[in-house]
Write an enzyme that holds these catalytic residues in place. Structure first.
Site, short mmCIF file in Angstrom:
data_model
loop_
_atom_site.label_atom_id
_atom_site.label_comp_id
_atom_site.label_asym_id
_atom_site.label_seq_id
_atom_site.Cartn_x
_atom_site.Cartn_y
_atom_site.Cartn_z
N SER A 139 42.91 37.95 42.00
CA SER A 139 43.40 37.55 40.68
C SER A 139 44.87 37.90 40.58
O SER A 139 45.32 38.89 41.17
CB SER A 139 42.62 38.26 39.57
OG SER A 139 43.22 38.06 38.30
N TYR A 149 40.17 46.73 36.53
CA TYR A 149 40.06 45.36 37.04
C TYR A 149 41.31 45.01 37.85
O TYR A 149 41.22 44.45 38.95
CB TYR A 149 39.87 44.37 35.90
CG TYR A 149 39.60 42.96 36.38
CD1 TYR A 149 38.35 42.61 36.87
CD2 TYR A 149 40.60 41.99 36.36
CE1 TYR A 149 38.10 41.32 37.33
CE2 TYR A 149 40.36 40.71 36.82
CZ TYR A 149 39.11 40.38 37.30
OH TYR A 149 38.87 39.11 37.76
#
Length: 258
Positions: A139, A149
């Site tokens: 990502s 994350y």
């Protein structure tokens, strides 16, 4: 005709990969936790595209089930030519909340340890055959600092590049996919409200997948679909660290208020 194994294949980016690869005539092995949803997805893809679709239910936070998927990747019968290492979930969790330790642990199991095991299994099998492709979904958030994350996706990016370099010259192509905001159910599942974001930041999952596969065909180690996200990632990678820290703090703070 190739055979692709896709983790997290019943929703989001994984499902978009399944549909695109099936439309190109590739046989599939679909991996996800929900057997009923897996079988429904497999039946639809097989009926619409006329390809063979196998299902392999597995919870990638459970080591024994990860090893079952790894064994399938290393099997000599009906070999897997393409691995889409995609399974994952959003992690909208404070780093200070002790009650969320299990959520962080599961995230590391699914998005780091399982990816490491499956990428290694696929890499060994494909290297022995002298061909294959591995796509690891990271990502653009891995280039900023929005909690665990971001840390996980930064690990994915670094590990995937390391795998690509280790397999260089073997006939096995490894590509890291670095998406931005993609129109899927991902954010809703993670409890992230993204309704106030401008339309320009979004990309459709099918567009993302087609551009990624084009980058893989070109032999690129990283795929960042669309010019806008290429620019965003360049700024995150090369912009002043003080600005990136400020932006990350503001983004994390705005999410905590929702």
């Amino acid at each position: 005709m190739a055979r692709a194994l896709i983790t997290g294949a019943t929703a989001g980016i994984g499902n978009a990969f399944a549909k695109e690869l099936a439309s190109r005539g590739n046989d599939l092995v679909l991996v996800a936790r929900d057997r009923e949803r897996l079988e429904a997805t497999a039946a639809e893809l097989s009926q619409v595209h006329g390809v063979a679709v196998d299902v392999l239910p597995a919870d990638l936070s459970v080591r024994d089930e990860v090893l079952q998927v790894a064994a399938r990747l290393e099997a000599d019968a009906d070999p897997v030519d393409v691995l889409i290492n995609n399974a994952g979930f959003g992690l909208h969790a404070s780093l200070l909340d002790a009650s969320l330790i299990e959520s962080h642990e599961r995230a590391l199991d699914v998005m780091c340890l399982a990816m490491l095991i499956l990428g290694g299994a696929a890499g060994r099998a494909m290297k022995a055959r002298g061909r294959g492709r591995i796509i690891n979904v990271a990502s653009t958030s891995g280039a900023i600092f929005t909690g665990n994350y971001s840390a996980i996706k930064a690990w994915t990016r670094t590990w995937s590049t390391g795998l690509a370099l280790e397999l260089k010259g073997t006939g096995v192509q490894v590509t890291t996919l670095l998406p931005g905001w993609v129109r899927t159910e991902f954010h809703q599942r993670a409890g992230i409200k993204a309704t106030n974001l401008p339309p320009v930041v979004w990309i459709d999952a099918d567009v993302l997948v087609r551009q990624c596969l084009a980058d893989v065909a070109r032999g690129r180690i990283e795929s960042v679909p669309t010019l806008k996200w290429k620019i965003a990632l360049f700024v995150a990678d090369h912009g002043p660290r003080s600005f990136i820290r400020w932006f990350s703090h503001k983004l994390s703070a705005s999410r905590r208020k929702r």
